[in-house]
Design a protein around this motif. Structure first.
Motif, PDB file in Angstrom:
ATOM      1  N   ASN A   1      -0.770  17.877   3.121  1.00  0.00           N
ATOM      2  CA  ASN A   1      -0.239  16.730   2.353  1.00  0.00           C
ATOM      3  C   ASN A   1      -0.591  15.458   3.117  1.00  0.00           C
ATOM      4  OD1 ASN A   1       2.815  17.596   0.549  1.00  0.00           O
ATOM      5  ND2 ASN A   1       0.878  18.667   0.693  1.00  0.00           N
ATOM      6  N   TYR A   2      -1.008  14.443   2.385  1.00  0.00           N
ATOM      7  CA  TYR A   2      -1.362  13.160   3.006  1.00  0.00           C
ATOM      8  C   TYR A   2      -0.357  12.106   2.583  1.00  0.00           C
ATOM      9  CZ  TYR A   2      -4.038   8.934   4.182  1.00  0.00           C
ATOM     10  OH  TYR A   2      -4.444   7.720   4.694  1.00  0.00           O
ATOM     11  N   HIS A   3       0.108  11.347   3.560  1.00  0.00           N
ATOM     12  CA  HIS A   3       1.105  10.315   3.252  1.00  0.00           C
ATOM     13  C   HIS A   3       0.714   8.966   3.830  1.00  0.00           C
ATOM     14  CE1 HIS A   3       3.616  13.549   1.773  1.00  0.00           C
ATOM     15  NE2 HIS A   3       3.519  14.172   2.923  1.00  0.00           N
ATOM     16  N   GLY A   4      -0.589   8.705   3.911  1.00  0.00           N
ATOM     17  CA  GLY A   4      -1.044   7.463   4.499  1.00  0.00           C
ATOM     18  C   GLY A   4      -1.271   7.656   5.991  1.00  0.00           C
ATOM     19  N   HIS A   5      -1.663   6.562   6.664  1.00  0.00           N
ATOM     20  CA  HIS A   5      -2.151   6.717   8.040  1.00  0.00           C
ATOM     21  C   HIS A   5      -1.187   6.167   9.091  1.00  0.00           C
ATOM     22  CE1 HIS A   5      -3.485   2.489   8.599  1.00  0.00           C
ATOM     23  NE2 HIS A   5      -3.534   2.529   7.290  1.00  0.00           N
TER      24      HIS A   5
ATOM     25  N   LEU B   1       7.106  15.306   0.742  1.00  0.00           N
ATOM     26  CA  LEU B   1       5.973  16.087   0.246  1.00  0.00           C
ATOM     27  C   LEU B   1       5.337  15.421  -0.966  1.00  0.00           C
ATOM     28  CD1 LEU B   1       6.851  19.253  -1.853  1.00  0.00           C
ATOM     29  CD2 LEU B   1       8.472  17.402  -1.496  1.00  0.00           C
ATOM     30  N   GLU B   2       4.094  15.798  -1.198  1.00  0.00           N
ATOM     31  CA  GLU B   2       3.461  15.490  -2.472  1.00  0.00           C
ATOM     32  C   GLU B   2       3.893  16.616  -3.416  1.00  0.00           C
ATOM     33  OE1 GLU B   2      -0.867  14.315  -2.467  1.00  0.00           O
ATOM     34  OE2 GLU B   2      -0.751  15.017  -0.412  1.00  0.00           O
ATOM     35  N   PRO B   3       4.732  16.333  -4.413  1.00  0.00           N
ATOM     36  CA  PRO B   3       5.195  17.403  -5.294  1.00  0.00           C
ATOM     37  C   PRO B   3       4.051  18.020  -6.105  1.00  0.00           C
ATOM     38  CG  PRO B   3       5.931  15.259  -6.081  1.00  0.00           C
ATOM     39  CD  PRO B   3       5.301  15.019  -4.761  1.00  0.00           C
TER      40      PRO B   3
ATOM     41  N   SER C   1       0.849  -1.198   0.000  1.00  0.00           N
ATOM     42  CA  SER C   1       0.000   0.000   0.000  1.00  0.00           C
ATOM     43  C   SER C   1       0.882   1.243   0.000  1.00  0.00           C
ATOM     44  CB  SER C   1      -0.912   0.019   1.229  1.00  0.00           C
ATOM     45  OG  SER C   1      -0.148   0.264   2.401  1.00  0.00           O
ATOM     46  N   GLY C   2       0.256   2.361  -0.285  1.00  0.00           N
ATOM     47  CA  GLY C   2       0.968   3.632  -0.239  1.00  0.00           C
ATOM     48  C   GLY C   2       1.422   3.960   1.183  1.00  0.00           C
ATOM     49  N   THR C   3       0.569   3.679   2.130  1.00  0.00           N
ATOM     50  CA  THR C   3       0.914   3.913   3.537  1.00  0.00           C
ATOM     51  C   THR C   3       2.212   3.195   3.902  1.00  0.00           C
ATOM     52  OG1 THR C   3      -1.388   4.171   4.221  1.00  0.00           O
ATOM     53  CG2 THR C   3       0.145   3.454   5.923  1.00  0.00           C
TER      54      THR C   3
ATOM     55  N   PHE D   1       9.902  12.526  -2.600  1.00  0.00           N
ATOM     56  CA  PHE D   1       8.665  12.846  -3.320  1.00  0.00           C
ATOM     57  C   PHE D   1       7.672  11.717  -3.081  1.00  0.00           C
ATOM     58  CE2 PHE D   1      10.136  15.758  -7.103  1.00  0.00           C
ATOM     59  CZ  PHE D   1      10.488  16.739  -6.180  1.00  0.00           C
ATOM     60  N   ASP D   2       6.548  12.030  -2.479  1.00  0.00           N
ATOM     61  CA  ASP D   2       5.468  11.054  -2.361  1.00  0.00           C
ATOM     62  C   ASP D   2       4.623  11.157  -3.630  1.00  0.00           C
ATOM     63  OD1 ASP D   2       3.315   9.473  -1.861  1.00  0.00           O
ATOM     64  OD2 ASP D   2       2.846  10.320   0.110  1.00  0.00           O
ATOM     65  N   GLU D   3       4.885  10.217  -4.536  1.00  0.00           N
ATOM     66  CA  GLU D   3       4.155  10.195  -5.814  1.00  0.00           C
ATOM     67  C   GLU D   3       3.154   9.045  -5.837  1.00  0.00           C
ATOM     68  OE1 GLU D   3       4.980  12.156  -9.071  1.00  0.00           O
ATOM     69  OE2 GLU D   3       7.190  12.076  -9.057  1.00  0.00           O
ATOM     70  N   VAL D   4       2.634   8.696  -4.666  1.00  0.00           N
ATOM     71  CA  VAL D   4       1.626   7.630  -4.608  1.00  0.00           C
ATOM     72  C   VAL D   4       0.434   7.998  -5.499  1.00  0.00           C
ATOM     73  CG1 VAL D   4      -0.044   6.461  -3.108  1.00  0.00           C
ATOM     74  CG2 VAL D   4       2.321   6.717  -2.364  1.00  0.00           C
ATOM     75  N   MET D   5       0.046   9.274  -5.489  1.00  0.00           N
ATOM     76  CA  MET D   5      -1.060   9.689  -6.349  1.00  0.00           C
ATOM     77  C   MET D   5      -0.584  10.228  -7.701  1.00  0.00           C
ATOM     78  SD  MET D   5      -4.080  12.510  -5.837  1.00  0.00           S
ATOM     79  CE  MET D   5      -4.799  11.792  -4.375  1.00  0.00           C
TER      80      MET D   5
HETATM   81  C1  LIG Z   1      -3.304   7.479  -1.294  1.00  0.00           C
HETATM   82  C2  LIG Z   1      -2.047   8.095  -0.800  1.00  0.00           C
HETATM   83  C3  LIG Z   1      -1.251   7.498   0.193  1.00  0.00           C
HETATM   84  C4  LIG Z   1      -1.681   6.273   0.936  1.00  0.00           C
HETATM   85  O1  LIG Z   1      -1.799   5.162   0.116  1.00  0.00           O
HETATM   86  P1  LIG Z   1      -2.719   3.925   0.589  1.00  0.00           P
HETATM   87  O2  LIG Z   1      -2.515   2.923  -0.491  1.00  0.00           O
HETATM   88  O3  LIG Z   1      -4.092   4.451   0.718  1.00  0.00           O
HETATM   89  O4  LIG Z   1      -2.167   3.461   1.898  1.00  0.00           O
HETATM   90  C5  LIG Z   1      -0.038   8.077   0.497  1.00  0.00           C
HETATM   91  N1  LIG Z   1       0.380   9.198  -0.129  1.00  0.00           N
HETATM   92  C6  LIG Z   1      -0.359   9.804  -1.068  1.00  0.00           C
HETATM   93  C7  LIG Z   1       0.173  11.019  -1.742  1.00  0.00           C
HETATM   94  C8  LIG Z   1      -1.596   9.288  -1.427  1.00  0.00           C
HETATM   95  O5  LIG Z   1      -2.343   9.925  -2.345  1.00  0.00           O
END
Ligand SMILES: *Cc1c(COP(=O)(O)O)cnc(C)c1O
Length: 428
Positions: free
Chosen positions: A143-147, A204-206, A116-118, A237-241
């Motif tokens: 900025n969100y980086h998971g929980h 950060l989310e760039p 997962s992104g988290t 860089f948090d590029e999860v999204m």
């Molecule tokens: C969705 C998201 C996460 C968390 O990913 P999950 O797969 O939901 O755990 C982390 N960082 C960013 C930038 C996200 O958009």
């Protein structure tokens, strides 16, 4: 439109699942109403348990870049399934996907897959701390980086300094190492460096997508890079999204700044649960079993998920004008929204990065979380409900990003604009 089956399903779910949902964003809390229960997806469409069809601008919150039930990904998954769901031993598809990504990104020599992104972000931060031998980390409001614990922080009382937990259950001892700064505000970052000489990383989310769509300024990214270099701090860089969404190379395709580490999720799994973190060799070599920083996962690099990710990425790489096509559609959509709003005296801010789009019911440009919070969430809620009734499914919060998928046609975009004109007139 009737949603009685969804309502009944929600009632039942609430009796056995907290809030009736397995992730709080799904609960429709910020727009009122109750969540739509999904029966199936069909390309750009969602079909709910009452048989209503919606053009889906959520796409599972980003992962489905080709829409629902893409045949290439579906076949790759079904083929993998017949060979076994999980082995807990290495498979060649992991190397194949890792090679593709390492080839694509200057910032990535090696990469590890998680689920997962988290998990990706949590592991990247541990590695950054292990590599630098420092405890503090710096993140940005909104900025969100998971929980994971150390990232669930909000601004404490007083100025921007150390974060306080944003959720019960997170000990203040764990968030006291998380410094909080303002997005697109380099002075607030400098203040953090003045307060601490122990900052392992800036994450950060760039292109921020979790407070609505708020891209970082190029100059801001460059100044972060300089501050990191001057202080021996890693830039993550948090590029999860934004990964494979904002452009082929995510935010990294749109900036000259090269991070030390990158996290991925969402698109990288093609709809299956995959996350990943990668970076420069000297950093990744510190990771277990090569190095001392521990990280592990029973289902990490799961073969079915890897095949979904691989099929998705190969298809992305094959299609030449994919991202320009996405961007044209996204721009057309938000321009249509903007005009519809203007015609009805409604203030609306819009932005686009590749297949990501955002719109704020806000008088002013949004550059950070404080700006975003000044948006008119009541008007958003009415817009959301109105669009749902017209057959267009948007994220159920003002503070989310919208997504274009390859299965969307120009006609769908045009119909959506027409619906927006009607809805804006009703809600003005
Ligand atoms: C969705 C998201 C996460 C968390 O990913 P999950 O797969 O939901 O755990 C982390 N960082 C960013 C930038 C996200 O958009």
């Amino acid at each position: 439109m009737t949603t009685s089956n969804s309502k009944a399903a929600f009632e039942k779910a609430q009796s056995v699942i907290p809030g009736g949902v397995d992730s709080p964003v799904r609960a429709f809390k910020s727009v009122g109403g109750t969540p739509i229960f999904i029966e199936r997806g069909e390309g750009a469409y969602l079909v709910d348990v009452d048989g209503n069809r919606y053009v889906d601008f959520v796409q599972s919150w980003g992962p489905l870049i080709f829409g629902h039930c893409d045949k290439t990904i579906e076949f790759a998954v079904m083929d993998a399934v017949t060979k076994g769901l999980s082995f807990g031993a290495p498979t060649e598809v992991e190397t194949k996907l890792a090679s593709k990504i390492c080839d694509m990104f200057e910032s990535i020599d090696k990469i590890r897959f998680v689920s997962s992104g988290t998990e990706a972000v949590m592991s990247a931060i541990r590695l950054a701390r292990g590599y630098t031998g420092r405890d503090d980390i710096l993140k940005f409001e909104g900025n969100y980086h998971g929980h994971s614990d150390s990232l669930l922080v909000q601004a404490g009382s007083g100025a921007v300094t150390f974060g306080t937990p944003s959720s019960p259950g997170v000990p203040a001892d764990l968030t006291k190492h998380t410094l909080l700064a303002k997005y697109n505000d380099i002075e607030s970052v400098k203040k953090c460096f003045a307060n601490s000489s122990d900052i392992a990383c800036i994450i950060l989310e760039p292109i921020a997508g979790n407070m609505g769509l708020v891209p970082a300024d190029e100059k801001f990214l460059q100044e972060l890079r300089t501050l990191c270099d001057e202080n021996g701090t890693l830039l993550i860089f948090d590029e999860v999204m934004s990964g494979f969404r904002a452009s082929l190379k995510g935010a990294q395709g749109l900036t000259s700044v090269i991070p030390d580490m990158v996290t991925f999720g969402k698109v990288i799994g093609g709809g299956m649960p995959v996350g990943a973190f990668g970076g420069k060799l000297n950093i990744m070599n510190k990771l277990s079993p090569d190095g001392p920083v521990y990280q592990a996962g029973t289902l990490s690099g799961n073969p079915v998920a890897m095949h979904a990710g691989m099929a998705s990425l190969e298809k992305i790489l094959e299609e030449k004008d994919l991202y320009s096509g996405f961007e044209a559609k996204a721009k057309k959509l938000v321009a249509g929204f903007k005009n519809a709003a203007k015609d009805n005296g409604i203030a609306l801010q819009v932005d686009v990065r590749g297949s990501m789009f955002g719109f704020f019911f806000n008088e002013n440009e949004v550059k950070n979380f404080d700006d975003a919070l000044k948006s008119d969430t009541d008007t958003f809620a009415k817009f959301h409900q109105g669009m749902l009734n017209e057959g267009f499914y948007f994220a159920c919060s003002q503070y989310e990003t919208g997504f274009i998928c390859a299965a969307m046609t120009d006609e769908m975009i045009e119909d959506c604009i027409k619906a927006a004109q009607k809805v804006m007139k009703e809600i003005k």
